[in-house]
Design a protein around this motif. Structure first.
Motif, PDB file in Angstrom:
ATOM      1  N   CYS B  63       0.801  -1.232   0.000  1.00  0.00           N
ATOM      2  CA  CYS B  63       0.000   0.000   0.000  1.00  0.00           C
ATOM      3  C   CYS B  63       0.834   1.283   0.000  1.00  0.00           C
ATOM      4  O   CYS B  63       0.291   2.370  -0.150  1.00  0.00           O
ATOM      5  N   GLY B  64       2.141   1.218   0.238  1.00  0.00           N
ATOM      6  CA  GLY B  64       2.963   2.427   0.235  1.00  0.00           C
ATOM      7  C   GLY B  64       3.030   3.128   1.574  1.00  0.00           C
ATOM      8  O   GLY B  64       3.682   4.174   1.706  1.00  0.00           O
ATOM      9  N   ASN B  65       2.377   2.598   2.611  1.00  0.00           N
ATOM     10  CA  ASN B  65       2.454   3.155   3.964  1.00  0.00           C
ATOM     11  C   ASN B  65       3.866   2.943   4.524  1.00  0.00           C
ATOM     12  O   ASN B  65       4.594   2.076   4.056  1.00  0.00           O
ATOM     13  N   VAL B  66       4.262   3.762   5.503  1.00  0.00           N
ATOM     14  CA  VAL B  66       5.527   3.492   6.184  1.00  0.00           C
ATOM     15  C   VAL B  66       5.237   2.778   7.499  1.00  0.00           C
ATOM     16  O   VAL B  66       4.272   3.082   8.190  1.00  0.00           O
ATOM     17  N   ASP B  67       6.072   1.828   7.825  1.00  0.00           N
ATOM     18  CA  ASP B  67       5.877   1.031   9.033  1.00  0.00           C
ATOM     19  C   ASP B  67       7.191   0.315   9.323  1.00  0.00           C
ATOM     20  O   ASP B  67       8.174   0.488   8.603  1.00  0.00           O
ATOM     21  N   THR B  68       7.186  -0.466  10.395  1.00  0.00           N
ATOM     22  CA  THR B  68       8.380  -1.249  10.698  1.00  0.00           C
ATOM     23  C   THR B  68       8.203  -2.694  10.238  1.00  0.00           C
ATOM     24  O   THR B  68       9.011  -3.549  10.575  1.00  0.00           O
ATOM     25  N   THR B  84     -12.907  -1.979   1.130  1.00  0.00           N
ATOM     26  CA  THR B  84     -12.761  -0.555   0.825  1.00  0.00           C
ATOM     27  C   THR B  84     -11.289  -0.148   0.876  1.00  0.00           C
ATOM     28  O   THR B  84     -10.597  -0.466   1.845  1.00  0.00           O
ATOM     29  N   ILE B  85     -10.827   0.540  -0.149  1.00  0.00           N
ATOM     30  CA  ILE B  85      -9.460   1.062  -0.177  1.00  0.00           C
ATOM     31  C   ILE B  85      -9.534   2.578  -0.362  1.00  0.00           C
ATOM     32  O   ILE B  85     -10.175   3.053  -1.303  1.00  0.00           O
ATOM     33  N   ILE B  86      -8.921   3.322   0.548  1.00  0.00           N
ATOM     34  CA  ILE B  86      -8.883   4.783   0.416  1.00  0.00           C
ATOM     35  C   ILE B  86      -7.558   5.169  -0.232  1.00  0.00           C
ATOM     36  O   ILE B  86      -6.485   4.797   0.256  1.00  0.00           O
ATOM     37  N   ILE B  87      -7.633   5.901  -1.327  1.00  0.00           N
ATOM     38  CA  ILE B  87      -6.421   6.350  -2.009  1.00  0.00           C
ATOM     39  C   ILE B  87      -6.035   7.731  -1.492  1.00  0.00           C
ATOM     40  O   ILE B  87      -6.844   8.663  -1.530  1.00  0.00           O
ATOM     41  N   VAL B  88      -4.805   7.855  -0.972  1.00  0.00           N
ATOM     42  CA  VAL B  88      -4.332   9.149  -0.457  1.00  0.00           C
ATOM     43  C   VAL B  88      -3.032   9.531  -1.164  1.00  0.00           C
ATOM     44  O   VAL B  88      -2.355   8.677  -1.737  1.00  0.00           O
ATOM     45  N   GLU B  89      -2.722  10.816  -1.093  1.00  0.00           N
ATOM     46  CA  GLU B  89      -1.482  11.284  -1.714  1.00  0.00           C
ATOM     47  C   GLU B  89      -0.267  10.870  -0.894  1.00  0.00           C
ATOM     48  O   GLU B  89       0.762  10.477  -1.421  1.00  0.00           O
ATOM     49  N   ASP B  90      -0.410  11.032   0.441  1.00  0.00           N
ATOM     50  CA  ASP B  90       0.764  10.924   1.297  1.00  0.00           C
ATOM     51  C   ASP B  90       0.425  10.148   2.570  1.00  0.00           C
ATOM     52  O   ASP B  90      -0.736  10.095   2.990  1.00  0.00           O
ATOM     53  N   LEU B 106      -8.695  -0.326   4.265  1.00  0.00           N
ATOM     54  CA  LEU B 106      -7.313  -0.340   3.785  1.00  0.00           C
ATOM     55  C   LEU B 106      -7.004   0.960   3.035  1.00  0.00           C
ATOM     56  O   LEU B 106      -7.904   1.747   2.750  1.00  0.00           O
ATOM     57  N   TYR B 107      -5.732   1.162   2.723  1.00  0.00           N
ATOM     58  CA  TYR B 107      -5.299   2.390   2.057  1.00  0.00           C
ATOM     59  C   TYR B 107      -4.413   2.066   0.863  1.00  0.00           C
ATOM     60  O   TYR B 107      -3.898   0.960   0.732  1.00  0.00           O
ATOM     61  N   HIS B 108      -4.203   3.089   0.043  1.00  0.00           N
ATOM     62  CA  HIS B 108      -3.163   3.015  -0.979  1.00  0.00           C
ATOM     63  C   HIS B 108      -2.532   4.409  -1.086  1.00  0.00           C
ATOM     64  O   HIS B 108      -3.233   5.382  -1.370  1.00  0.00           O
ATOM     65  N   VAL B 109      -1.246   4.479  -0.787  1.00  0.00           N
ATOM     66  CA  VAL B 109      -0.553   5.773  -0.764  1.00  0.00           C
ATOM     67  C   VAL B 109       0.118   6.017  -2.113  1.00  0.00           C
ATOM     68  O   VAL B 109       1.010   5.258  -2.516  1.00  0.00           O
ATOM     69  N   LEU B 110      -0.307   7.076  -2.806  1.00  0.00           N
ATOM     70  CA  LEU B 110       0.229   7.361  -4.143  1.00  0.00           C
ATOM     71  C   LEU B 110       1.673   7.870  -4.085  1.00  0.00           C
ATOM     72  O   LEU B 110       2.463   7.626  -4.985  1.00  0.00           O
ATOM     73  N   GLY B 111       1.981   8.614  -3.045  1.00  0.00           N
ATOM     74  CA  GLY B 111       3.318   9.204  -2.954  1.00  0.00           C
ATOM     75  C   GLY B 111       3.428  10.522  -3.709  1.00  0.00           C
ATOM     76  O   GLY B 111       4.524  10.942  -4.078  1.00  0.00           O
ATOM     77  N   GLY B 112       2.287  11.202  -3.905  1.00  0.00           N
ATOM     78  CA  GLY B 112       2.305  12.495  -4.589  1.00  0.00           C
ATOM     79  C   GLY B 112       1.132  12.618  -5.548  1.00  0.00           C
ATOM     80  O   GLY B 112       0.173  11.849  -5.463  1.00  0.00           O
TER      81      GLY B 112
END
Ligand SMILES: [Zn+2]
Ligand SMILES: [Zn+2]
Lengths: 202, 202
Positions: B63-68, B84-90, B106-112
Motif C-alpha cells: 500500500c505504500g504506507n511506512v511502518d516497521t 474498501t481502499i482509500i487512495i491518499v497522496e501521502d 485499507l489504504y493506498h498511498v500514491l506518494g504524490g
C-alpha cells in the motif's frame, strides 16, 4: 494517532519529538514523517549527531558553558581577553552574545536566577565558583552582569555585586534603552525613562 | 553562531535540527540546548528512537504506507474491512484519516500527485501497484479517492478513475462542504456552491 497504525518505533519517535521545544504533538508527527522519508539524508545523520552529543557534551567546570571539552573552547581560547568576564543566566544568553560578536571575552554561566519562591538559592547557582574564580586573580578586571532585566535577574545581580565586594574588579551591567528597530509606542515606561536618562549626544 | 563557541558535535547537532520541519535555525539552537540539558531524559532516548527508526522503518510493498513491517500493520490487520481502499497522496493523509477513525479499511498511498510541470508522471506514483492490486481481486469493492482538492489532486483523481475503468469496483470521492466549525464568511465560492448543492435534510 489511532492505535496500531504504525510500528512502536515510529510511535516512540513521535512521542520523543513532541518533547523537543518548538515541536508540538502535531508538528512532531510531521517531523517524524519527514525524517522517515529522508532516512539517509536527515534521520540517520541526526541519530548519529544526537548520539555523539550524548557521548561528548559536558559542562565546563570553569565557566558553566556546555561544550565537548572541559575547560570549554571559550575558556581555553588564547585569543580571548581574560580581563573581562560576562555573567549570564543561561548558555543560551552566552550564545546570543557570541552571535552579536560584540566582545571577545570570557563568560560565567549562573544556570538560572535567585528565586526564593521556586526554592532557588545561591547554592543552586554557579555563584561560589564565580567568586573563587575572581578571588584566584586570574586576570579579570571587569565583570559585566548581563542577566535578564527581570525582577529575579536584578535580585541576582545585587546578590552577586555583594559577593564580589572587596575584590579588585569593576562591576558593570548592560545599558537599558530602546531596542534597535524598536518602536517607542510599544515600549514600557521604565525602558523609555532609562533610554531618556542615558541619552547620548549626536 | 560565531565560530569556535561550542564543539563541532554541538554545531552539527544544531545544523541537523534546523532541517527538521517546524524548527528553523533559531529554534534549532534552542532545541539543541534543551536536549543537551535533558541528556538522560530526552537527548539519549531520542538518539535511540531515531536509530531504531532508521534501522527498522520500511515502505509497505502493498500500500505504500511506512511502518516497521512489510506488509504494514494496516494491510495485515484481519479486523480491517478489505472491501474498501482509500487512495491518499501521502502517508500524512493516511495518518489524518486514521486519527479521524471514520473508517476501518485499507489504504493506498500514491506518494504524490501528477504534475507535468514538475516532471511527475504516472510512473513516479504508486498507480501501477494500485491497478494490479485491484485487478488481482483481493476483495476491494469500493475505492475512495481521498486526494487533496487541488488542481493536481483532481487531475490525479481523473487519471486513476480512467485506469480503473472496467474493473469491478465503485469509485467515490470525499464530499465537499463547509468544514466543521468553519465560518461561511471565510470560505471560497466553490466550497459554498458545493455545500449548497450537497445540502442535506434536517
Ligand atoms: Zn568555560
Ligand atoms: Zn500496507
Amino acid at each position: 494517532m489511532a492505535k496500531n497504525v504504525a510500528g512502536p518505533e515510529i510511535e516512540r519517535l513521535i512521542q520523543l519529538l513532541a518533547r523537543v521545544p518548538g515541536l508540538g504533538p502535531r508538528s512532531a508527527r510531521r517531523a517524524a514523517l519527514h525524517l522517515i522519508k529522508k532516512k539517509e539524508q536527515v534521520l540517520g545523520p541526526l541519530a548519529e549527531a544526537l548520539a555523539a552529543a550524548r557521548d561528548s557534551v559536558t559542562v565546563c567546570s570553569t565557566c558553566g558553558n556546555v561544550d565537548t571539552r572541559d575547560p570549554c573552547t571559550i575558556c581555553t581560547d588564547p585569543r580571548r581577553d581574560n580581563g573581562t568576564i560576562i555573567i549570564v543566566e543561561d548558555v543560551s544568553d552566552l550564545w546570543a552574545l557570541e552571535r552579536a560578536s560584540a566582545m571577545n571575552c570570557l563568560y560565567h554561566v549562573l544556570g538560572g536566577t535567585l528565586s526564593p519562591l521556586d526554592g532557588i538559592g545561591p547554592d543552586d547557582l554557579n555563584i561560589k565558583s564565580l567568586v573563587e574564580r575572581i578571588s584566584a586573580g586570574d586576570g579579570a578586571k571587569e565583570i559585566i552582569i548581563a542577566v535578564n532585566a527581570t525582577v529575579e535577574g536584578q535580585t541576582t545581580a545585587h546578590y552577586i555585586t555583594d559577593q564580589l565586594d572587596g575584590l579588585d574588579v569593576t562591576i558593570t551591567r548592560l545599558a537599558h534603552g530602546v531596542p534597535v528597530g524598536g518602536e517607542l509606542d510599544y515600549l514600557d515606561e521604565g525602558t523609555l525613562t532609562a533610554a531618556l536618562r542615558s541619552r547620548t549626544t549626536l
